[in-house]
Design a protein around this motif. Structure first.
Motif, short mmCIF file in Angstrom:
data_model
loop_
_atom_site.label_atom_id
_atom_site.label_comp_id
_atom_site.label_asym_id
_atom_site.label_seq_id
_atom_site.Cartn_x
_atom_site.Cartn_y
_atom_site.Cartn_z
N GLY A 30 0.59 -1.63 0.36
CA GLY A 30 0.17 -0.06 0.14
C GLY A 30 0.93 1.47 0.01
O GLY A 30 -0.04 2.52 0.54
N GLN A 31 2.26 1.47 -0.36
CA GLN A 31 2.85 1.99 -0.31
C GLN A 31 3.02 3.03 -1.91
O GLN A 31 2.95 2.47 -2.79
CB GLN A 31 4.40 2.16 -0.24
N GLU A 32 3.39 4.14 -1.88
CA GLU A 32 3.74 5.16 -3.03
C GLU A 32 5.16 4.70 -3.45
O GLU A 32 6.06 4.61 -2.40
CB GLU A 32 3.68 6.48 -3.23
N VAL A 33 5.87 3.98 -5.20
CA VAL A 33 6.63 3.61 -5.53
C VAL A 33 7.05 4.87 -6.46
O VAL A 33 5.97 5.21 -7.48
CB VAL A 33 6.16 2.90 -5.87
N ALA A 34 7.99 4.76 -6.98
CA ALA A 34 8.81 5.69 -8.44
C ALA A 34 9.69 4.69 -8.56
O ALA A 34 10.84 4.37 -8.10
CB ALA A 34 8.96 6.68 -8.34
N ARG A 58 3.40 10.76 -0.45
CA ARG A 58 3.18 11.38 -2.19
C ARG A 58 4.67 11.76 -2.43
O ARG A 58 5.47 12.71 -1.65
CB ARG A 58 2.41 12.28 -1.82
N ILE A 59 4.58 10.83 -3.25
CA ILE A 59 6.70 11.08 -3.78
C ILE A 59 6.74 12.63 -4.50
O ILE A 59 5.96 12.93 -5.61
CB ILE A 59 7.22 9.86 -4.82
N SER A 60 8.01 13.18 -4.20
CA SER A 60 8.08 14.01 -5.15
C SER A 60 9.14 13.74 -6.51
O SER A 60 8.30 13.29 -7.29
CB SER A 60 8.79 15.22 -3.89
N SER A 61 10.01 14.23 -5.92
CA SER A 61 11.13 14.31 -7.46
C SER A 61 11.52 13.06 -7.14
O SER A 61 12.67 12.40 -6.65
CB SER A 61 12.42 15.34 -7.35
N PRO A 62 11.36 12.69 -9.17
CA PRO A 62 12.01 10.50 -9.55
C PRO A 62 13.81 10.74 -9.50
O PRO A 62 14.97 9.70 -9.73
CB PRO A 62 11.21 10.67 -10.27
N VAL B 174 11.18 11.58 -18.62
CA VAL B 174 11.02 11.60 -17.08
C VAL B 174 9.36 10.70 -17.12
O VAL B 174 10.09 9.45 -16.32
CB VAL B 174 11.55 12.65 -16.33
N MET B 178 9.74 7.30 -16.76
CA MET B 178 9.30 6.49 -14.97
C MET B 178 8.35 5.55 -14.57
O MET B 178 7.22 5.50 -15.43
CB MET B 178 9.51 7.64 -14.26
N MET B 179 8.43 3.96 -14.01
CA MET B 179 7.47 4.22 -13.92
C MET B 179 6.36 4.75 -11.94
O MET B 179 7.69 4.67 -10.86
CB MET B 179 7.79 2.46 -13.07
N GLU B 180 5.75 4.92 -11.91
CA GLU B 180 5.02 4.94 -10.63
C GLU B 180 3.20 3.60 -10.91
O GLU B 180 3.27 3.11 -11.35
CB GLU B 180 4.18 6.04 -10.98
N LYS B 181 2.98 3.95 -9.76
CA LYS B 181 2.04 2.74 -9.49
C LYS B 181 0.25 4.13 -10.55
O LYS B 181 0.26 5.06 -10.00
CB LYS B 181 1.11 3.29 -7.77
N ARG B 268 8.38 17.81 -10.24
CA ARG B 268 7.98 17.52 -8.98
C ARG B 268 9.36 17.20 -8.86
O ARG B 268 9.74 17.30 -7.07
CB ARG B 268 8.53 15.45 -9.54
N ILE B 269 10.75 17.74 -9.58
CA ILE B 269 11.59 18.21 -8.78
C ILE B 269 11.32 19.60 -7.74
O ILE B 269 12.56 19.34 -6.82
CB ILE B 269 12.95 18.50 -9.52
N GLN B 271 9.06 19.88 -6.13
CA GLN B 271 8.42 20.05 -4.81
C GLN B 271 9.19 19.52 -4.22
O GLN B 271 9.79 19.59 -2.65
CB GLN B 271 7.52 18.32 -5.04
N LYS B 272 10.58 18.95 -4.26
CA LYS B 272 11.96 18.11 -3.44
C LYS B 272 12.76 19.31 -2.94
O LYS B 272 12.52 19.91 -1.74
CB LYS B 272 12.84 17.25 -4.66
N GLU B 275 10.71 20.88 0.11
CA GLU B 275 10.93 20.08 1.08
C GLU B 275 11.87 20.80 1.80
O GLU B 275 12.65 21.16 3.00
CB GLU B 275 11.39 18.87 1.22
#
Lengths: 179, 361
Positions: A30-34, A58-62, B174, B178-181, B268-269, B271-272, B275
């Motif tokens: 059930g987690q967020e992944v990238a 929520r994941i920010s930068s990949p 990107v 990229m793979m995501e859910k 996305r970058i 957002q990091k 932080e």
């Protein structure tokens, strides 16, 4: 919890698929992944790397410049990624083919002789699962049962008979990793 | 049935096309978007839904196949990456000029020319200001996640048919790689021929019957006054799109002293970067345009009383920053930070740029 991981080695070592299984395992709990691979000319040079992020939010930068954990499987990757481990982070490496061992004192360094073990098992394809086992021992962020579910999801059903073999390899990696 | 999958952005485009009832995909391979057609070919949707998937002989052929399919009232699409999308520009302006719906996906790579295969955002001008000739606009959607790559295919077709206008999904290497859910939606059936006639028979070439006039698909009218009237009609349509279809997201803006504006993978970058900056005590927020046309001009203007400076972050020499400046009209400082040619900025670089160019600049 957010774990930012880089897995780096030669093409053909199963770096990308190991990352994918790890990402699927995260989804299973059930987690967020990238999962962000290198796909450019650097791959043509024979090295492959993938960033995997598993997080409760929520994941920010990949795209990252430092990692909680680096899993390093060849010398070029050691040269590139040792310095990108966060202070207090973890570096897991296979000494096979490594001419310059990691030097940093501010991170945790773990050795996994996966190539040697895979050769002993006469199963080169289990190499990446031995490495994954080592990671899971050092950083138990995903439960083994979810990794198995992740394997089921990421392998096509015609390969599902190989899951027990992969599971044994993961277990082996957990047993032999040197913390 | 809705399901959870781990997918690449490019794979999500393909899966979404099949599931949203797309009638046809026409494309030509190019890195970093080749997985769109690869996935479609592997999935064989022609066996499942009847969707046509065709590798054309070139990008020019592919966009003209889209033109033909769209003229018949079909839900059709193409995808490519920057050099390929440049080749498609003639077709795109014809489709806009003929007021036809279609979906174009650009998984942008570094330019100019053949450039590189790495991610970039240097096709913003082309997408939003008209890469082809004439006064036309595309509706441009900028996904920032694999889920949005999936969702924007269906949304894109919906908007394309609502306004009879080409829609472009502006992604990059990107988001494509990229793979995501992803939560994939239920299958929507393709429209039957009867349904196409019923919904789009007023304009589509569905076969002339005794009870209606011919439908003619063209972008040509040699009468200048009629052509001007047609242009005015197009402009009214774009105005309506600007009024109704602006989409954006605000992150950490409530208490922000400074604002980053970025779309797609740059957002996305950022957002990091936010932080990192907030750990240093810098109160910075992000405004992420989801539609690049129509641009969220009013959303930026609404921040003007609050923020002391704006940094536009894009993987280009500074293209979207012009739209930020147009919105701001000189009321606060606007700067650009970007990398080019396939180099991706890191979060720390963005924080440094914010400090040097905006806070202390």
């Amino acid at each position: 919890m957010t774990e930012e991981i880089i897995i780096a080695g030669f093409g053909g070592q199963g770096v990308l698929s190991m990352g994918k299984i790890l990402a699927y395992s995260g989804i299973m709990q059930g987690q967020e992944v990238a999962w962000m691979p290198s796909y450019g000319p650097e791959m043509r040079g024979g090295t492959a790397n993938v960033t995997v992020i598993i997080s409760d939010s929520r994941i920010s930068s990949p795209i990252l410049q430092e990692f909680d954990t680096a899993i390093i499987l060849n010398q070029q990757s050691m040269d590139k990624f040792e310095k990108m481990v966060k202070p207090g982070g973890t570096l897991i490496y296979d000494p096979n083919g490594i001419t310059r061992h990691p030097e940093r004192k501010d991170i945790k360094i773990c050795k996994i002789e996966a190539a040697e073990e895979a050769a002993r098992l006469k199963s080169a394809k289990t190499f990446n699962m031995i490495v994954l086992g080592a990671f899971l021992k050092v950083k138990p962020i995903v439960k083994l049962e979810n990794v198995i579910k992740g394997l089921e999801k990421s392998l096509p059903s015609r390969h599902h008979h190989l899951i027990p073999m992969n599971q044994e390899a993961i277990q082996k990696g957990m047993d032999i990793v040197k913390l | 049935m809705a399901e959870l999958k781990l997918m690449k952005g490019n794979e999500a485009i393909a899966e979404a096309a099949i599931r949203c009832g797309c009638d046809g995909y026409f494309g030509y391979p190019i890195t970093p978007q080749s997985e769109v057609m690869e996935t479609l070919m592997a999935r064989k949707p022609w066996e499942e839904t009847g969707m046509v998937v065709l590798q054309a002989e070139s990008e020019v052929a592919a966009i003209n196949m889209v033109y033909g399919g769209a003229g018949c009232g079909k839900k059709v699409m193409t995808s490519s990456s920057s050099p390929g999308v440049s080749l498609k520009q003639e077709g795109i302006t014809y489709i806009a000029g003929a007021e036809l719906p279609c979906l174009v996906v650009n998984v942008v790579r570094g330019g100019p020319g053949l450039g590189t295969i790495q991610p970039a955002q240097s096709d913003y001008f082309q997408a939003t200001k008209g890469g082809g000739h004439g006064d036309y606009r595309l509706i441009v959607l900028a996904p920032a996640s694999v889920q949005e790559m999936y969702d924007f295919v269906d949304l894109g077709f919906e908007l394309a048919f609502k306004y009879r206008n080409p829609v472009q999904i502006q992604s990059d290497g990107v988001i494509g790689q990229m793979m995501e859910k992803v939560t994939v939606g239920e299958f929507k059936p393709r429209l039957t021929d009867e349904e196409v006639v019923k919904r789009y028979g007023s304009w589509a070439t569905t076969g002339k019957t005794a009870n209606r006039d011919r439908n003619i698909i063209t972008s040509l009218d040699l009468d200048a006054y009629r052509q001007e009237q047609f242009n005015l009609k197009l402009q009214r349509k774009y105005k309506e799109i600007e009024e109704k279809e602006v989409r954006f997201e605000k992150i950490a803006c409530e208490d922000a002293d400074y604002l980053l504006v970025a779309y797609g993978s740059s957002s996305r970058i950022c957002q990091k970067a936010i932080e990192i900056a907030r750990e240093k005590g810098i109160k910075v927020g992000l405004l992420r345009p989801i539609t690049l046309f129509p641009y969220p001009t009013k959303a930026i203007q609404a921040m003007l009383g609050q923020v002391k400076g704006i940094l536009a972050v894009e993987m280009s020499a500074g293209q979207m920053v012009e739209d930020v400046r147009l919105a701001v009209e000189g009321k606060v400082k606007v700067q650009h930070y970007g990398r080019m040619g396939g180099v991706i900025p890191t979060p720390n670089e963005i924080v440094k740029a914010l400090e040097e160019q905006i806070i202390n600049g």
